[in-house]
Structure formats: C-alpha cells, structure tokens
Design an enzyme around this catalytic site. Sequence first.
Site, PDB file in Angstrom:
ATOM      1  N   HIS A  13      32.037 -14.332 -63.771  1.00  0.00           N
ATOM      2  CA  HIS A  13      30.894 -13.699 -63.066  1.00  0.00           C
ATOM      3  C   HIS A  13      29.529 -14.510 -63.765  1.00  0.00           C
ATOM      4  O   HIS A  13      28.404 -14.745 -63.088  1.00  0.00           O
ATOM      5  CB  HIS A  13      30.173 -12.385 -63.098  1.00  0.00           C
ATOM      6  N   ASP A  62      37.762 -10.798 -63.834  1.00  0.00           N
ATOM      7  CA  ASP A  62      36.209 -11.453 -64.122  1.00  0.00           C
ATOM      8  C   ASP A  62      36.716 -12.588 -65.114  1.00  0.00           C
ATOM      9  O   ASP A  62      36.347 -12.859 -65.629  1.00  0.00           O
ATOM     10  CB  ASP A  62      35.408 -10.428 -64.707  1.00  0.00           C
ATOM     11  N   SER A 101      27.790 -12.779 -71.478  1.00  0.00           N
ATOM     12  CA  SER A 101      29.078 -12.913 -71.094  1.00  0.00           C
ATOM     13  C   SER A 101      30.157 -14.448 -70.735  1.00  0.00           C
ATOM     14  O   SER A 101      29.397 -15.469 -71.572  1.00  0.00           O
ATOM     15  CB  SER A 101      28.781 -12.410 -69.674  1.00  0.00           C
TER      16      SER A 101
END
Lengths: 419, 384
Positions: free
Chosen positions: B97, B127, B208
């Site tokens: 992402h 992910d 992230s």
Amino acid sequence: MKLYKKIAALVLGAMLLSSCQLIDKIDGVINSTSSSSSQSDNPISTSVDLDNTSFCQNAVNSDTNYTSSTSNVMNMSTASSIFAEVRESAVVVNACYAYNSSEYNYITSGFIYSKIDDTYYIVTNASGIFHRYISATTNITENDVIVIKDGDFEISFDDGKRYIGQFVGSYDAADLAVFAITTQDDIKLPTIGSSDELELGDSVLAIGTPSLGDSLINSLVRGTISGLGRRQQISYNQTIGIKQYTFSVADYSTFQFDAPVNGGMEGGPVVNSNGEIVGVISYKYLNDSSTVAYESLSLATPIDDLKLPIQKIIEDGEFIKPTIGVSIADVGPMTIVQRTANNINDNVYTGSYIAAVSTGSSASKASVGVGEVIVEFNGAEVKGMSQVSSQLLRLQKGDSVVMKTVDKSNVSHTYNIAL
Amino acid sequence: MILRINSLFGGALTLIFLASSIPAMTYNNEVNSVSTDKELTTNLSLYQDIDNIVIENAEKAVVSVINYDKNGNYYGLGSGVIFKSEGSFQYLITNYHVVEDGATFEVVSWDMQRVYGIVIGYDSIQDCAVIRIPKLENANVAVIGDSSLVVVGEEVFAIGNPADISLKNTITRGIVSGLNRVVNETGTYLEQQKHAIQLDLAINPGNSGGALFNEYGELIGINTLKLTSDGGTAKYEGINLALPISDMFLAANRILSSAIIANDGTLLQNGTYTKSSLGIANFYSLRDISLSQRNQLNIPSSVISGVLVRNIYGVLSNPLNTNNIGEDSIIVSYNGTNVVDKVQLRSLVYNTLIGTNVSLTILKKVNNSYQTVVVTTKIVQSQY
C-alpha cells in the site's frame, strides 16, 4: 469557572513538499530525556549487556567505541524520584482575563529556571501562553497589537500556592517567554542539564498540565528520544504585539520524543534520567491531511539553545539573535529534481543551500558564495537550518563565527563571519 | 488515495494504513542472523535507554519511500527496510500500500541520500512490495530476526518516517501487546487473512513499510496498520499492528525469485505472488464459535479446533463444491496437518501451489449431524 480548551491549529510548513501538517499547540509538559553521559551512580543499574547478543554482526562500526557506558536506566523508582525532585519547580502559567462578563483562565506549563535575590525566573512557551491570552482577551484581527497588563498572568504550583507573574520578556523566534515572581518563599530550583548530550533512544520524562487545568496538574509522562535537530517553522495566523515586540514566525530547532503530550503542557520541562531539565515542551503533531490523529509525535526546544536568550531576557528584557544575511533552503528535503535544478553536488546529501546573500550583510562582507551549501557552523555539523538556528541562539552581535561550505564542485570553503 | 480504511471484524473497527498519504515499508534479507540466546531481562527497569550502537546499526537499514503519481506530483510517504544487497543493487521490503498507485519512487536513505527505486513486484494480499535501488554505500542490510520467537511484553522499537520528511527516522518504543492478531486489509476471503503483531508504541501514517526491531536490533516485523477508532467518536490510542517478518520475508523472496531480470539489470517481468485459494468465502475458526451456535449447528463437543466453512465461492467450479462439501462443513486437517484456525489454514494454502491436489479431512454436515470424510481437492487461483 468554565474552561474552554482552545487549541490553536498551527500550520507547519513542510518545506519543499506540498503536504502540510497541523500541529497542535500544546501547553507545557515535562519530558525528561536521559542523557548519554555515563552515570555509574544510578541507584538501580540494571543495564543489559548487549555485547553478548548477536545483533548486527554485518554492520560493525569500528569508529564507535562501544564501551556500554551509555545505559542510563529509567525505571519506576527513578521516574518517581525524578518527579519528586522536579515537581516543586514545575508551574502553571495562567492567563487570567474577564471578558464579556465571563472569567477565563487559560493555562500553559512552565518551570522555575533561576533565582536572583528574591526573584524567581520562570520559563514557558511564548506562543502557548500568548496565543491563549490573545484568544481569551478579544477577537484579535491581524496586525492588532495587544499590550500585556500587569496582573493578567498568575503563576501557580501544585501545592496550591499562587503568585502574580511579571512578564519579563520573550524571544518569539524560539517560542520562549520568561516571567518572574518575587517572593520570600523558598521554592526549589531544578537542575538545568545539557540538551547537546541527548542521543537517540534515550529515555525522558516530561511534566506539564494539560488544559483541563488543576485537575490534571503536573502530569508526568515518559518517552524516548525519537529524533534530534528537527526544524520547526511555525507561523501564526495572527500578528500579535507583545509590548513592543511583534510575534510572527518561529524557525528553530527541536528534538522529538514519543511521550504523549497534550494541549496545556507546552512550556513544561523535559527531564533526562538524571533529573536534569534538557528541554521545553513546544508542539505536537496533530493530524494528517485526512482525519487520522497522530500519536506521540511530540517536540521540545533544547535547553542549550535557550540558555543565552533566557540570560539576555533576564538582564536586558530582550534577546536579539544575530543574523548572517543569507537565504537558505535545506538540501535534505529537496527532491532529486530539485537537487538537479539547484546544481547540488552528488556527494552532498544534507546541509543548508545558500539561495541568496543580502547586500551589506555579514555574509556579504565575508564574500560567502551563493549556491554553496553550509555544512558546518560555529563548530557544529549542519544537517539543515535547524543546526544553524541552534548555533545563532548561542551567539551575539559582535561575535565572529566560522562557517564551512561546499560548492557545486564539492570544493570546501571556510569563512570567518563577523556578526 | 492514501489512507485506506478497511473494516476489520465485520466493520466495527476502523483500520488504517500507516502511510502518510501513501504507505511504504521494506525489508532486508541478506543477513539471516537470528539470536536464539535472548536473555529476557527480568528486572524492574521499565525504560532503559536503547543502546546507541543498536540504534545506529538499525536505522541505517531504514529508508523513506516517497511516492509520486504519473504527473510527478507528490502522492505520499512511507518507509522501507533494506533486506538484501547483491552486486550493484540493494532491495527494500515495504508495504504494497506504500507503492500502490505510484509511478515513480524516491528512496531516501538514513543519511538523506536520494535515489530512484523501481518496484520489482508486490504481493497485495500480504501487503508486501519489493523495491530495488542502486547500492547505498553508507546503508546497512537489516538483520532479520525470528518473529516466531516474539513474546508478549517484549521490548521493541520502531523506526520509520511518520508525517513528513522532516521527521525522518523517527524512533518510537514500546512493548508487544499481543500476537497472532488476525487482520484482513483487503477482504474477507480466507486467502486475505493474515497474522499481525500488536504493539503499544506510537506508529503513525508514514510508518507503513518501516521496521519493527527487537531490543537487539533484529528486524521482527513491518509496521503496517493501526486501529484508529471504534467507529464512534472515541479514538483508539496505541493499538498498532506490524506484520511478522517471517511472512513478509517469505513474500519478498517469492517476489524476487519470480521476477525476470536481464543480465544488465533491466526488469523484464515483475515478480509475482501466490494466489492459492481453497475458494472459501465465509468461515470461522472453531474456537470463535459460541456455545449456543455450536449447539445450533450440532457440532460435537469433542471437536475443538478447525475451520467452519459457511460459504464457498465460485460454486459450480469450486473443487469443494464438486466434492459435494457444502456449508457448515468443518476442515480439521490439511494434508495431514491438524487445522488450528483460519490464519493457520490460510498459511497452509498460501504455501501450496495452484493446481496441487491436497487431502482434506472434513467433518461434513449431513442431516444435521457430522460425518468424517477425506476428500482430495485442488488448489485454485484466487479471484482476489
């Protein structure tokens, strides 16, 4: 009396990137950071010997003499003993004002810094207390000038004592304000430490009073040093005149820590694991461009940057930061495209790019070249404007300073600049 | 699109990606040193300074990943970790992402060196994405730890780039709050379930793809998600999730090994990922089934672990369906391995190639009672 929590949403301009974060103006918090100085006299020395573990064999840094002298321990008993030491020096700065038939009391945190004769000097966060004061007093429009009235500020302690605070002076570009109380009472002075000795990963405590006021007075929080030399550029929606002083834009260095800090705590002390004050709580990141609230991105002003300004404010009522007369853009945040456009040498990743030199300025007299990148200033390695700002706060007009740069061809230059 | 909000557990919880308008994270695989002789410190120390050398070595493996859209506009910021160094290249692990919807990527090293990176491939289900960059002389390859050894209460710290580039390499610390949390970022099918490590340290949008280290500086997870609110006005604080390095490392290596790269380094074909599926749409770990539901379904009390299947998708073509395995069947064994829960079953499926026949022991519902049957079925390609 009803308290309204007013949080001034300030825009932190992220240089060269289009994103802006809202940062929350928080009132004083104490955040203690454990300094890196080796302390063998820690009462409970329970350091883990990391030499015995197998981490990072691939990345041995032979330059670093790892003698494990660093392990300051902040455990339950040190946190509570540090709190016991510091709490008597922690204060609440109250901006008291009657407006529209209501009484308001807006608070910011602070701490006793020094004592001369019967006068105790108190350090707090300028935008925190003044922004609240202004918010409380009237609907200020831009360019309005507010004159502080004696008696509008009160200094209170968690033992219930309360004094009239005299405004001594402020240095807005480092978000510093100094108040004074004069009393025969014996108030404990804290130990002022050195923020230059802070290192990433050090443990710190912070003390402050969230805006709910007395019900949360002197809240103690704990965290870790997350980052050093963070540049903060704060601009205010309102232009506020404090006496003859104009409040405009602050651009100064901060350190980052991960203790939770809330509105009202700014101005409070950040304390290392030796119980020494090493910083003044200033800001927290509030939320990103969507609705996500940031968590524990807290900032404090290093105490070493404030020592001279505090001293000058106490002596002269003001501090005037010397200027060198250059316009600067930090290299670090530049994109690859921007680096190319500015002709930055491939070997230069950080530093402050000199975009312009003012005619007649100190830098101009020293023949500083446009397009060069400042890499050292007053003996400190320059990663960006943050380090230049830090050093300028330790200098005065009339001093001379050594500045080192590299140019587009990676050639080094050394300048002696008379400020 | 930056912060995606996914519903977790029936939509009650709001889950957010940790990308500052973009998520990113990377890992590193060159060095596999796992310390097995961890001594847990059982003293009263709640907060000891993290050792400088541990931080220094750890942070040199962490980068920022800036995502630009096809018009060259800033799109978002994430983090990444160098996990492999080979020849003139280094490889980052990050979250999918973080790179999703990006066109070009600037990678910023710990010392602010900037290079362009290319996405070698990604695994949207795990992910995970792998980015290749020119070798950075001053950077480290992260030491890969063993996430299976992580325990609740363990001291950990994260390094990443929350908010904006001015907070590069932010260090935050805390403890492990929980293990084996089940998250489904992208959907509710079995293949979309995965394990996460729950943390109380502060991670924020931009973290992230960044690193979670144990106290020895070994990489044990990739920070990926945080719970932000219960859907009402109350905001959660300190419920943050990292994907275990074991799962991410596996996905990253699968991406790398499946990519086709010419001798001159040109990427000819992106790496890919496993889309293996049993075609299960609606399922529960048996342990999550209430007593009253068990009674309603007439599940024998002796059956404790397994996965209850409520729906299958691709009804006509689904191998389970062609084997006449209907709703409310319970999968108790997969190729001889006892099935514990849905994430373990997902992991077993994930590591089986599409087209492979597998043997399932299933408690099949017939006339409101269960019969044990052994069926052979085929792993199909996920539709998701």
